[in-house]
Scaffold this active site. Structure first.
Site, mmCIF file in Angstrom:
data_model
loop_
_atom_site.group_PDB
_atom_site.id
_atom_site.type_symbol
_atom_site.label_atom_id
_atom_site.label_comp_id
_atom_site.label_asym_id
_atom_site.label_seq_id
_atom_site.Cartn_x
_atom_site.Cartn_y
_atom_site.Cartn_z
ATOM 1 C CB SER A 229 -32.026 -1.547 -40.156
ATOM 2 O OG SER A 229 -31.057 -0.539 -40.310
ATOM 3 C CG ASP B 106 -27.085 3.399 -60.830
ATOM 4 O OD1 ASP B 106 -25.992 3.298 -60.243
ATOM 5 O OD2 ASP B 106 -27.235 3.163 -62.044
ATOM 6 C CG HIS C 199 -27.703 -2.569 -37.143
ATOM 7 N ND1 HIS C 199 -28.774 -1.871 -36.606
ATOM 8 C CD2 HIS C 199 -27.860 -2.509 -38.493
ATOM 9 C CE1 HIS C 199 -29.527 -1.404 -37.585
ATOM 10 N NE2 HIS C 199 -29.007 -1.772 -38.736
#
Length: 274
Positions: A98, A190, A249
């Site tokens: 991925s 974050d 996936h």
């Protein structure tokens, strides 16, 4: 290759060279996907390390690696190249799943002399649409909820994420904060969320990688569709595509033995292999 951006010192797992292996094939470097880590690959490493040295990395803001702003593929691939230099590895095979697939493609385009072959798991070198809003919402809920155990963590994630398999995967990023007695996320959430738009983009680099390439895709996944293959072959002209049945996936977790065998067969066909 000279560093174009500041790099981070990545955490990694290193199997070392197998005892009694006189052939000494090139190492395999394994790179996880978004919100994954090197730890997710331990069962695969146990299989592959019997025949060659295997290094699994934690990308920046993932696993036990440092947190920092910047999630572009150039920045992440430069981190990986800096790790190769640290370990004294001049050339290796690269496997990425991925997001990690785009990282290893970037490594191959930026420093093709360092890449013997490329294995890309269920990703194409194309731009994708955003699709992780529920995941990020679940992780934010987890942060705010301060779960005391994994049952509470799962309940918090379930407020946004229905699929239990996805929740279990995300829970691999939890660690216990002994001071507060709660489970906290070890990822740089974050930084990942701020850098997320870059993760949807093309791999870094300007030139095609012309070395041997295997793309493994899941039959039940829509990450590598047939209409993406022409663009894929422009960037990776020597690509062969293998589709694993009954896999989505997370094909390496859903069909681990078939995945391991496909990797073994591909690497065995490369010049360094016994």
């Amino acid at each position: 290759m000279s560093r174009q951006v500041p790099t981070l010192s990545l955490h990694y797992l290193d199997s070392g060279v197998p005892e009694g292996n006189t052939h000494n094939p090139l190492p395999l470097v394994v790179v996880h996907g978004l919100l994954g880590s090197a730890d997710n690959w331990r069962s695969h490493l146990k299989v592959w390390q019997a025949s060659r040295r295997v290094i699994a990395v934690d990308l920046r803001n993932h696993g036990r690696s440092p947190h920092a702003k910047g999630m572009s593929y150039r920045e992440m691939s430069e981190d990986v190249l800096a790790l190769l230099e640290q370990l004294g590895i001049e050339k290796a095979h690269f496997l990425g799943h991925s997001m990690g697939g785009k990282v290893v493609i970037s490594v191959a385009r930026l420093a093709p002399q360092r890449v013997a072959s490329l294995l890309v798991a269920d990703i194409a070198p194309v731009a994708y649409s955003h699709g992780h809003d529920r995941v990020f919402a679940g992780l934010r809920r987890l942060e705010a909820g301060k779960p005391r155990n994994r049952r509470e963590a799962d309940e918090l994630l379930a407020e946004h994420i229905e699929e239990r398999a996805v929740r279990l995967f995300l829970a691999t990023n939890l660690e216990r904060n002994e001071g507060e007695g709660v489970l906290t996320l070890r990822i740089g959430l974050d930084e990942i969320m701020e850098g997320y738009p870059d993760l949807m983009q093309l791999p870094a680099g300007d030139q095609p990688y012309e070395g041997p390439t295997l793309i493994l895709r899941g039959a039940n996944s829509d990450y590598v569709t047939d209409d993406m293959l022409p663009a894929t072959r422009e960037m990776l002209p020597c690509t062969r595509v293998v589709t694993l049945k009954n896999a989505g996936h997370w094909l390496h977790a859903e069909q681990p033995e078939a995945f391991q065998e496909a990797v073994r067969v591909f690497l065995a066909a490369q010049p360094d292999s016994a």
